[in-house]
Design a protein around this motif. Structure first.
Motif, short mmCIF file in Angstrom:
data_model
loop_
_atom_site.label_atom_id
_atom_site.label_comp_id
_atom_site.label_asym_id
_atom_site.label_seq_id
_atom_site.Cartn_x
_atom_site.Cartn_y
_atom_site.Cartn_z
N PHE A 285 -4.58 -0.79 -1.77
CA PHE A 285 -5.72 -0.32 -0.97
C PHE A 285 -5.69 1.20 -0.85
N ASN A 286 -4.51 1.75 -0.63
CA ASN A 286 -4.41 3.21 -0.48
C ASN A 286 -4.86 3.94 -1.74
N TYR A 287 -4.49 3.38 -2.87
CA TYR A 287 -4.88 4.02 -4.13
C TYR A 287 -6.41 4.02 -4.27
N LEU A 288 -7.02 2.88 -3.94
CA LEU A 288 -8.49 2.79 -4.06
C LEU A 288 -9.18 3.72 -3.08
N GLN A 289 -8.62 3.81 -1.89
CA GLN A 289 -9.17 4.75 -0.90
C GLN A 289 -9.07 6.18 -1.43
N LYS B 94 -11.72 6.83 -4.07
CA LYS B 94 -13.03 7.04 -3.43
C LYS B 94 -13.11 8.47 -2.87
N TRP C 139 -10.22 -5.09 -1.65
CA TRP C 139 -9.80 -3.71 -1.33
C TRP C 139 -10.85 -2.70 -1.79
N ALA C 140 -11.41 -2.96 -2.99
CA ALA C 140 -12.41 -2.01 -3.53
C ALA C 140 -13.59 -1.93 -2.57
N GLN D 226 -13.65 -2.68 0.62
CA GLN D 226 -13.19 -2.05 1.87
C GLN D 226 -13.09 -0.53 1.73
N ALA D 227 -12.72 -0.11 0.52
CA ALA D 227 -12.56 1.33 0.29
C ALA D 227 -13.91 2.01 0.00
#
Ligand code: SF4
Length: 408
Positions: A102-106, A109, A146-147, A149-150
């Motif tokens: 999730f952190n990576y996708l955030q 973004k 996750w995508a 959410q991000a």
């Protein structure tokens, strides 16, 4: 307007069917490779006549999601400095579901990435194993959640059909599992057994069944029907964009209505429309100023060429990484326009666009081919007069390669 492609040739392991220019076990080269990419971007900037306007970026591979965010940030800032990047530019990154967090996708973004392409391939564990993919369907579900959410809700899922031992029911199941994730875009590819791959060796030794092309055609037809029913517009032989009903009702009639209302991939449209793009990185291809270019394949050789460029590089769009280039003559340009344009199953080839670009009519240049292929039900005309377009019929979509060959 230009599009830019960046090839990231690193993967954690090699999948048995893959013949892309990718390598496992070379991740140690990533920092030097990113530096080489920066050099190549700067070289293009200096050689180009004026500041190029850019409207799409695409990080493909390989597994671009193996890149550290800091490295990606650096590349994007070099790009902003080098080119006139449209503030609404489409920025796509291909990702392997098993490599994401999730952190990576955030982080992606926050850097401005606004489109993801996830390699799902199948929902069946045994099929993922056969393909030697390192992820599970659960990881695809997690990546999609996750995508979203991000804030990266514009994501594509890649699926492969026509696998050895796959039946129609199994394919339909994977497609349903993909639809459950409400992707903005779907790319569906029939498996091709590429020369020199482990998959080819297994089939040659009789360890796996040869894919059945008739069954693959049934799978394709099933998918086309199911996706239309699910609200996706097929705009290219292998690609579908989700239609946004709210947007559709705002738009008038005409073929372009679908494009504006569907989540199509602007970057790939650039290729199919024969518009210019620059390719950066090992093995990347480009097409600009009427020249097709091809970069050196090996990541180590690419790094070396960008660190110590030779004396004679050649004019834009060539860079020190270029190992092949070809000026595209008129006949080649026409053939490429037909082959690529006919892939666009809604848009096809515009008679007016063809005349403006080549100074001759489509009907005059290809009278015999068009007459024959329309008689066989593989091509069809849409619209009339100056608005008319030549495109593949639904049957022609199944036999695209046979149609394209007639225009070469
Ligand atoms: S992850 Fe994709 S690019 Fe990498 S080896 Fe597998 S199929 Fe090829």
């Amino acid at each position: 307007m230009y599009s830019l492609y960046f090839h990231i040739p690193f993967c954690r392991s090699r999948c048995g069917y893959c013949d892309f220019n990718t390598y496992a076990g070379l991740e140690r080269l990533i920092p030097a490779y990113l530096h080489a990419l920066e050099q190549e971007i700067r070289h293009a900037e200096l050689q180009a006549a004026g500041r190029l306007k850019v409207h799409t970026l695409f990080f493909g591979g390989g597994t671009p999601s193996l890149l550290p965010l800091t490295g990606l940030e650096r590349i994007l800032s070099v790009l902003h400095a080098a080119f006139d990047l449209d503030p609404r530019a489409e920025i796509t990154l291909e990702a392997n579901p098993g490599t994401l967090s999730f952190n990576y996708l955030q982080g992606l973004k926050a850097l401005g990435v606004n489109r993801l392409s996830l390699g799902m391939q199948s929902a069946r564990p045994e099929e993922l194993r056969l393909l030697e993919r390192q992820h599970t369907y659960l990881e695809v579900i997690q990546a999609a959640a996750w995508a979203r959410q991000a804030g990266l809700e514009n994501f594509n899922l890649d699926l492969i059909f026509g696998l050895p031992h796959q039946d129609l029911e199994s394919w339909a199941h994977s497609l349903e599992m993909a639809l459950r994730l409400h992707p903005a875009h779907l790319s569906l590819y029939a498996l091709t057994v590429e020369h020199g791959t482990p998959l080819q060796r297994w089939i040659d030794r009789g360890l796996l069944a040869d894919p059945d092309p008739d069954l693959a055609a049934d799978m394709y037809e099933h998918a086309a029907g199911r996706l239309e029913q699910a609200g996706y517009l097929q705009y290219e032989i292998s690609n579908w964009g989700r239609l946004e009903p709210a947007r559709l009702s705002e738009l008038g009639s005409g073929f372009s209505r679908g494009y504006y209302a569907a989540a199509v991939c602007q970057h790939n449209l650039q290729y199919w429309r024969g518009l210019p793009y620059l390719g950066f990185g090992a093995g990347a291809h480009g097409y600009a100023a009427g020249v097709r270019t091809e970069n050196v394949l090996s990541p180590a050789a690419y790094i070396q060429r960008m660190q110590q460029p030779g004396p004679a590089v050649g004019a834009f769009p060539l860079t020190p990484a270029t190992i092949g280039s070809r000026v595209v003559g008129l006949d080649d340009e026409i053939a490429e326009t037909m082959m690529m344009g006919l892939r666009l199953v809604q848009e096809g080839i515009s008679t007016t666009g063809f005349k403006t670009r080549f100074g001759m009519t489509l009907e005059h240049r290809f009278s015999q081919e068009i007459e024959e292929l329309t008689r066989l039900g593989l091509l069809e005309w849409q619209g009339s007069g100056a608005q008319s377009r030549l495109r593949l019929s639904p049957r022609g979509r199944l036999l695209g390669n046979q149609v394209f060959m007639r225009f070469v």
